[in-house]
Design a protein around this motif. Structure first.
Motif, PDB file in Angstrom:
ATOM      1  N   CYS A   1       0.935   2.430  -3.259  1.00 37.99           N
ATOM      2  CA  CYS A   1       1.069   2.543  -1.798  1.00 37.99           C
ATOM      3  C   CYS A   1       2.493   2.231  -1.331  1.00 37.99           C
ATOM      4  O   CYS A   1       3.070   3.002  -0.562  1.00 37.99           O
ATOM      5  N   ASN A   2       3.037   1.110  -1.802  1.00 39.84           N
ATOM      6  CA  ASN A   2       4.378   0.711  -1.369  1.00 39.84           C
ATOM      7  C   ASN A   2       5.456   1.692  -1.805  1.00 39.84           C
ATOM      8  O   ASN A   2       6.512   1.780  -1.186  1.00 39.84           O
TER       9      ASN A   2
ATOM     10  N   ILE B   1      -3.203  -8.903   0.891  1.00 39.37           N
ATOM     11  CA  ILE B   1      -3.460  -7.542   0.400  1.00 39.37           C
ATOM     12  C   ILE B   1      -4.957  -7.286   0.303  1.00 39.37           C
ATOM     13  O   ILE B   1      -5.465  -6.253   0.791  1.00 39.37           O
TER      14      ILE B   1
ATOM     15  N   TRP C   1      -0.211   0.814   7.456  1.00 38.32           N
ATOM     16  CA  TRP C   1      -0.076  -0.156   6.362  1.00 38.32           C
ATOM     17  C   TRP C   1      -0.023   0.574   5.025  1.00 38.32           C
ATOM     18  O   TRP C   1       0.803   0.276   4.180  1.00 38.32           O
ATOM     19  N   ILE C   2      -0.920   1.531   4.842  1.00 38.56           N
ATOM     20  CA  ILE C   2      -0.865   2.451   3.705  1.00 38.56           C
ATOM     21  C   ILE C   2      -1.110   3.856   4.234  1.00 38.56           C
ATOM     22  O   ILE C   2      -1.752   4.041   5.276  1.00 38.56           O
TER      23      ILE C   2
ATOM     24  N   PHE D   1      -7.288  -4.543   2.547  1.00 35.19           N
ATOM     25  CA  PHE D   1      -8.142  -3.500   1.955  1.00 35.19           C
ATOM     26  C   PHE D   1      -9.597  -3.692   2.363  1.00 35.19           C
ATOM     27  O   PHE D   1     -10.296  -2.717   2.681  1.00 35.19           O
TER      28      PHE D   1
ATOM     29  N   GLU E   1      -4.859   4.909   5.133  1.00 35.40           N
ATOM     30  CA  GLU E   1      -5.730   3.901   5.735  1.00 35.40           C
ATOM     31  C   GLU E   1      -6.792   4.494   6.660  1.00 35.40           C
ATOM     32  O   GLU E   1      -7.890   3.931   6.780  1.00 35.40           O
TER      33      GLU E   1
ATOM     34  N   LYS F   1      -1.588  -1.458  -4.289  1.00 34.08           N
ATOM     35  CA  LYS F   1      -0.669  -1.644  -3.160  1.00 34.08           C
ATOM     36  C   LYS F   1       0.779  -1.723  -3.616  1.00 34.08           C
ATOM     37  O   LYS F   1       1.665  -1.073  -3.024  1.00 34.08           O
TER      38      LYS F   1
END
Length: 425
Positions: free
Chosen positions: A406-407, A378, A130-131, A382, A134, A402
């Motif tokens: 992250c994105n 979101i 996801w990130i 987290f 993570e 995010k």
């Protein structure tokens, strides 16, 4: 190998600095790596180096391969005439100045700290995550996280302030008008936000000032501009609104052709545009100088009192113009006011303080920290990694993290990514 990683290595001196040598075996001593340039031109300005016996002050250019200098046509660009050091991952050709002197080259590949490269590759290894971080997010020190959250929160505030600045310019610095447009948009929430904003855009705020002393007049104005008074409903309240709006439309030469359609489908009845527009009218009918009151207010409970408004009487037994419903007082809820504070009030206070050269960061942090955390996918994701979001300050910061880091794989510009890359194995 990515060039932005090499920028990171140079900027933070994540390499063995003792006994540095160029490709021609000249010693290199770094007094200053220079200022990172994020615009066109050399990557680092005003570096200070000693190469061999010569002290240099100038720019540093960074590439994955030396030959990228020619791939990017730097030899034809005068902006690169003052490059004093070419920093590369791999040296595959010599690079010359216009006077045919060689630009000294420093190769990072063999002097990089091994843990840095390992951590970098581990962080960016794609495993349907996801990130990127993570697996390690929960291990980040709370002190680092808390400081980063505060910075991210103000980054997000600044982004919202940019929208306010545009509206301010368009309204010739009419803060009350800007507040009205921002509040109206957020009264529409996500589904009708743009539609509500188009309603606000269709009404000069001077008309709001002239009509806000009577709630039904203001409701007629808002409902009429929203296109909600074009049906053939036979009830006294509706017919009075239609009559009032026809008068206002002629008096103020109103147009609503650019107003976007409103949506009722799949909304909770309390979020129907009819209810929210009536509450908005009530707010402006109750507070003649709302902007001044918002600027003067600094306590969260006082904000809740300020926004404690109801619909007009008709809407206590209706959600639409047609069907009667069970009687209920439709007051702005605490959670709804929280959204107004997060998305309109605090950005407005932040932007206004900047214009006045005042310091309000402490008060904004106090209020944002007292507002309950938002709940969305979101924030939930987290919190599943680490229970971190307790207030709106953290939830806004995490949305910023995010969407903007992250994105976009900007781990090298993130305090969390920096911490993980710098860890000793």
């Amino acid at each position: 190998m990515q060039e932005d990683f090499l920028h990171y290595i140079w900027k933070h001196k994540k390499f063995l600095t003792a006994n540095l040598k160029t490709e021609t075996e000249e010693s290199v001593f770094i007094t200053s790596v220079g200022q990172h340039n994020l615009n066109a031109g050399p990557d680092f300005f005003n570096a200070q180096l000693k190469i061999g016996n010569q002290v240099w002050a100038g720019n540093v250019e960074i590439h994955v391969k030396s030959s990228d200098w020619f791939l990017h046509n730097h030899e034809k660009d005068e902006a690169y005439d003052n490059v004093i050091l070419h920093v590369v991952w791999e040296h595959d050709t010599e690079v010359f100045r216009k006077d045919n002197t060689v630009i000294s080259t420093l190769v990072l590949k063999n002097i990089l700290e091994s843990s840095i490269l390992y951590n970098y590759k581990s962080l960016f290894r794609k495993q349907n995550k996801w990130i990127n971080c993570e697996n390690d997010f929960a291990s980040i020190d709370s002190f680092i996280l808390n400081n980063w959250m505060e910075r991210l929160y103000f980054e997000r505030l600044q982004r919202k302030a940019e929208t306010i600045e545009v509206l301010l310019k368009d309204s010739k610095n009419d803060w009350e008008a800007v507040l009205f447009k921002m509040l109206t948009k957020n009264f529409g929430l996500k589904v009708n936000g743009e539609s509500f904003f188009s309603i606000a855009q269709s009404i000069d705020f001077s008309i709001i000032r002239k009509t806000q002393s009577k709630q039904e007049t203001l409701e007629a104005l808002l409902f009429g501009q929203a296109g909600l008074l074009e049906q053939d409903f036979q009830n006294g309240y509706y017919l009075n609104l239609v009559k009032e709006y026809r008068f206002l439309k002629q008096k103020f030469i109103l147009e609503n052709k650019q107003v976007l359609p409103l949506y009722f489908f799949r909304l909770r009845p309390l979020n129907f545009p009819t209810i929210r527009l009536s509450q908005l009218a009530s707010l402006y009918n109750t507070h003649q100088n709302l902007f001044s009151k918002i600027i003067e207010t600094s306590d969260l409970d006082d904000f809740y009192d300020l926004f404690k408004v109801l619909t007009s009487v008709f809407w206590e037994t209706h959600y639409t113009f047609q069907k009667e419903s069970k009687a209920s007082k439709k007051i702005l809820s605490k959670s709804f006011i929280d959204l107004l504070l997060i998305n309109t009030i605090l950005p407005i206070k932040f932007c206004y303080a900047k214009h006045k050269g005042e310091e309000v960061d402490t008060n904004i942090i106090k209020i944002a920290s007292a507002i309950t955390s938002e709940k969305n996918s979101i924030i939930d994701a987290f919190n599943n990694l680490k229970k971190i979001s307790k207030s709106s300050l953290e939830s806004q910061a995490l949305i910023q993290l995010k969407t903007e880091y992250c994105n976009k794989n900007k781990c090298l510009k993130c305090a969390i990514g920096n911490t993980l890359i710098s860890r000793n194995i």
